[in-house]
Each structure stands twice: as C-alpha cells, then as structure tokens.
Design an enzyme around this catalytic site. Structure first.
Site, short mmCIF file in Angstrom:
data_model
loop_
_atom_site.label_atom_id
_atom_site.label_comp_id
_atom_site.label_asym_id
_atom_site.label_seq_id
_atom_site.Cartn_x
_atom_site.Cartn_y
_atom_site.Cartn_z
N GLU A 170 4.49 -5.35 7.28
CA GLU A 170 3.93 -3.87 7.90
C GLU A 170 4.29 -3.84 9.19
O GLU A 170 4.19 -1.90 9.72
CB GLU A 170 2.37 -4.04 7.59
CG GLU A 170 1.54 -4.01 6.48
CD GLU A 170 1.31 -5.69 5.73
OE1 GLU A 170 2.62 -6.10 6.13
OE2 GLU A 170 1.06 -5.07 4.89
N ALA A 200 0.72 -1.11 -0.01
CA ALA A 200 -0.19 -0.06 0.30
C ALA A 200 0.80 1.45 0.28
O ALA A 200 2.26 0.75 0.52
CB ALA A 200 -1.12 0.40 0.93
N GLY A 222 0.91 -5.09 0.61
CA GLY A 222 -0.40 -4.75 0.32
C GLY A 222 -0.57 -6.15 -1.06
O GLY A 222 -1.33 -6.46 -2.04
N GLU A 264 -0.58 -8.99 -0.77
CA GLU A 264 -2.63 -9.50 -0.42
C GLU A 264 -3.14 -9.62 -1.70
O GLU A 264 -3.64 -10.17 -2.24
CB GLU A 264 -2.06 -8.46 0.02
CG GLU A 264 -2.32 -8.69 2.01
CD GLU A 264 -2.06 -7.33 2.85
OE1 GLU A 264 -2.16 -6.24 2.36
OE2 GLU A 264 -2.91 -7.68 3.80
C1 HXC Z 1 5.01 4.43 -0.89
C2 HXC Z 1 6.77 3.57 -1.77
C3 HXC Z 1 6.19 2.12 -1.22
C4 HXC Z 1 5.55 2.34 -0.82
C5 HXC Z 1 8.88 1.58 -2.29
N1 HXC Z 1 8.39 3.42 -2.63
N2 HXC Z 1 7.79 1.56 -2.11
N3 HXC Z 1 6.24 4.55 -2.07
N4 HXC Z 1 4.75 2.99 -0.83
N5 HXC Z 1 4.63 0.92 0.29
C6 HXC Z 1 8.80 4.28 -3.24
C7 HXC Z 1 9.78 4.42 -2.06
O1 HXC Z 1 9.82 5.81 -1.64
C8 HXC Z 1 11.13 5.34 -3.67
O2 HXC Z 1 10.47 6.89 -3.62
C9 HXC Z 1 10.88 4.23 -4.46
O3 HXC Z 1 9.41 3.81 -4.22
C10 HXC Z 1 11.78 3.32 -4.34
O4 HXC Z 1 12.11 3.05 -3.19
P1 HXC Z 1 12.77 2.85 -3.06
O5 HXC Z 1 13.12 2.13 -1.68
O6 HXC Z 1 14.17 3.84 -3.20
O7 HXC Z 1 14.03 1.09 -3.84
P2 HXC Z 1 15.06 -0.26 -3.01
O8 HXC Z 1 15.83 0.72 -2.37
O9 HXC Z 1 15.02 -1.26 -4.19
O10 HXC Z 1 14.36 -0.60 -2.01
C11 HXC Z 1 12.63 -2.09 -2.78
C12 HXC Z 1 11.66 -1.86 -1.22
C13 HXC Z 1 11.41 -0.64 -0.42
C14 HXC Z 1 12.87 -3.16 -0.54
C15 HXC Z 1 10.86 -2.77 -1.79
O11 HXC Z 1 10.75 0.61 -1.29
C16 HXC Z 1 10.89 -1.17 0.37
O12 HXC Z 1 10.86 -1.02 1.24
N6 HXC Z 1 9.53 -0.68 0.17
C17 HXC Z 1 8.10 -0.34 1.20
C18 HXC Z 1 7.73 -1.81 1.62
C19 HXC Z 1 6.60 -2.34 2.44
O13 HXC Z 1 6.75 -2.02 3.65
N7 HXC Z 1 5.17 -2.17 2.38
C20 HXC Z 1 4.46 -2.42 3.21
C21 HXC Z 1 3.10 -0.93 3.22
S1 HXC Z 1 2.42 -1.53 4.12
P3 HXC Z 1 11.51 7.88 -4.12
O14 HXC Z 1 10.42 9.21 -4.41
O15 HXC Z 1 11.96 7.99 -2.40
O16 HXC Z 1 12.54 8.11 -5.08
C22 HXC Z 1 1.26 -2.13 3.49
C23 HXC Z 1 -0.35 -2.24 4.00
C24 HXC Z 1 -1.14 -3.62 3.30
O17 HXC Z 1 0.98 -2.58 2.55
C25 HXC Z 1 -2.33 -2.86 4.02
C26 HXC Z 1 -3.56 -1.63 3.92
C27 HXC Z 1 -4.79 -1.62 4.27
#
Ligand code: HXC
Length: 257
Positions: free
Chosen positions: A131, A65, A108, A111
């Site tokens: 998360e 998400a 997400g 999911e």
């Molecule tokens: C918003 C995101 C994002 C996310 C990545 N980006 N994941 N933006 N939401 N979930 C953005 C980063 O901020 C960054 O933007 C760009 O994408 C590239 O990401 P990097 O982190 O620089 O890439 P990398 O180093 O290759 O790492 C990849 C990654 C990492 C390991 C996937 O991005 C990461 O850990 N992302 C978050 C994963 C996560 O926690 N997902 C769960 C989300 S909560 P900029 O602008 O800085 O370039 C969820 C809740 C579900 O899903 C339930 C909801 C109801």
C-alpha cells in the site's frame, strides 16, 4: 442469491468460496466484499456446514483492495461509510475458515487471507503489503495481523518497502501453516476442510475461539479461558461420543451437539 464476483460450491459439509474477478485480479471492491461476507455468513448460520475454504485463481488470490474504486474517495466519505469496516463481520464468524492462497495475496488480499483462521499456501504464493507505494497503508488489519504473525521486524520491512514475500519465506516466518504444490492446493485445502468438518462443529468453534483468544488477552487470562471452555466440552454429547469411540476403537460419529 446469484453472485457476480465469487463462485460458491457446497461439497459435503464444506463451503468453497472462489474469488472470481479475473480481469481485476480479484481486487476487493464493495460488491466482492458484500458477496464474500454474505456467503460466509450464510454458511456460518448453517449447521450443515462445518468449514469454509476461501480461494482465488492460480495467478491471484487477491491483488488488494480495488484501487480504481478507491482512487477518487475522500476522507469524509471513507470515514462516514467506515470503508471496509464490514470485514469485522467476517472475522466474527465462528465456523472455521481456511484461506487457500496461490499467486498474489497483496494488500487487502494478504489481509483477507490473514482474516481467515489459517493459510495454506501454494508454492506460487506471494504475500505483500504494498500500500505504501500507492501513498496509503494497510486498512483491513494488515499492520496489526501481519505483525502478530511474523513479528515486528519483518512486518515493518514489508509495510515500509512494499516488497513481496514468497511462500517459503512466509512459511519460515509463520504466516502460513503449510506449503503445497500449486496443482494440489485446492485438493489439499478441501481435504483439510473435510477433516475439520468431520469434527464436532461446536467443539471446533470452541477450539477456534480459544486460539483466537491468544491474540486478545494475557497468557494467564487465556489459559483460564481455555480451561473453562475445556470444562464446557464435557457438557456436549460429542465429548461422550468422541471418548466412547476411542475406547471402543471405532471412528467417532459426531452429532454436532
Ligand atoms: C484494481 C487491479 C488491482 C487492484 C490489479 N488490477 N490489481 N485493479 N485494484 N488492486 C488490475 C490491473 O489494473 C489490470 O487491469 C489487471 O488487474 C491486470 O493487472 P496487471 O497489473 O496488468 O497484471 P500483472 O502485470 O500480472 O501484475 C500483477 C500485480 C499488479 C503485481 C498483482 O497488478 C499489482 O501490483 N497490483 C496492485 C497490487 C496492490 O498495490 N495492492 C494493494 C492495493 S491497496 P487493466 O484494466 O489495466 O487490464 C489495498 C489497501 C487495503 O489493498 C486497505 C483497504 C481499506
């Protein structure tokens, strides 16, 4: 309608939906949610579409998400808006949906893959429910579906540590149906989708409904449900065609009725 966060392409009887927010690693925001659901719902209503493939990029299926969209949210707004509740419209669709996952399927994104009917994984796929590291928890079914796919122990470990699982572990655990070399993922997903779309659509829907029923009911009720629906297949023209084609040693030409 012109979409901004997804690409859509109809190939024969298959609709391909490609998540397309590359700068945000396909993070699932409100717009992407609305667009995926609209595209898939449209295909579901179209008898010319027999299967949907949902995919992302080589690097990322979806990184979860959209954290930046959620960051400032408060409880009342999330609750009143039933944040992401609309994904229940996606899981109610009756057309078969394949998730073709390469790279990250996190939060997400994992999911979303699990809301499809099965997951074909590239050997680069990585699944996780990270998360907890953000101070939240799965919110689109991850704690429930992952547990049903891989069992309590692995699901609990994944949700509590946020660690990722690679494609081989995901296949061993039963999360994905098969692993495909990354450069063949889309071709294999499309081939599989064409196979499904070549079947009778109502019969494919009955198969989908019956398998899904296994997650919702007891074994004896599920077996009874299956038997009743199996009986109902004999009300279709496609049962006559399928069995006639077998006996006559020719390919079946289903009419989807
Ligand atoms: C918003 C995101 C994002 C996310 C990545 N980006 N994941 N933006 N939401 N979930 C953005 C980063 O901020 C960054 O933007 C760009 O994408 C590239 O990401 P990097 O982190 O620089 O890439 P990398 O180093 O290759 O790492 C990849 C990654 C990492 C390991 C996937 O991005 C990461 O850990 N992302 C978050 C994963 C996560 O926690 N997902 C769960 C989300 S909560 P900029 O602008 O800085 O370039 C969820 C809740 C579900 O899903 C339930 C909801 C109801």
């Amino acid at each position: 309608m012109a979409y901004e966060t997804i690409l859509t392409e109809t190939r024969g009887r298959v609709l391909l939906i490609t998540l397309n927010r590359p700068k945000a690693l396909n993070a699932i925001n409100a717009q992407l949610t609305a667009e995926v659901i609209e595209a898939a719902t449209g295909a579901d209503a179209d008898p010319e579409i027999g299967c949907i493939v949902l995919t992302g990029s080589a690097k990322t299926f979806a990184a979860g998400a959209d954290i930046k969209e959620m960051q400032a949210a408060d409880y009342a707004g999330m609750y009143a808006g039933d944040y992401f509740g609309e994904w229940e419209r996606f899981t109610a669709l009756r057309t078969p949906i394949i998730a073709a996952v390469a790279g990250y399927a996190l939060g997400g994104g994992c999911e979303l893959a699990m809301m499809c009917d099965f997951i074909l994984a590239a050997d680069t796929a990585q699944f996780g429910q990270p998360e907890i590291k953000l101070g939240v928890m799965p919110g689109i079914g991850g704690s429930q579906r992952l547990t049903r796919f891989v069992g309590k122990s692995k699901a609990m470990e994944m949700c509590l540590t946020g660690r990722m699982m690679d494609a081989a572990e995901a296949e061993r655990a039963g999360l994905v149906s098969r692993i495909v070399p990354a450069d063949q993922l889309l071709a294999e997903a499309m081939r599989t989708a064409e196979t499904i779309a070549g079947m009778s659509l109502p019969i494919a829907m009955m198969n989908k409904e019956a398998v899904n029923r296994a997650y919702e009911t007891t074994l004896s009720e599920g077996v009874r449900f299956e038997r009743r629906v199996f009986h109902a297949t004999f009300a279709t023209q496609d049962q006559k065609e399928g069995m006639a084609a077998f006996v006559e040693k020719r390919p079946a030409a289903f009419k989807h009725r």
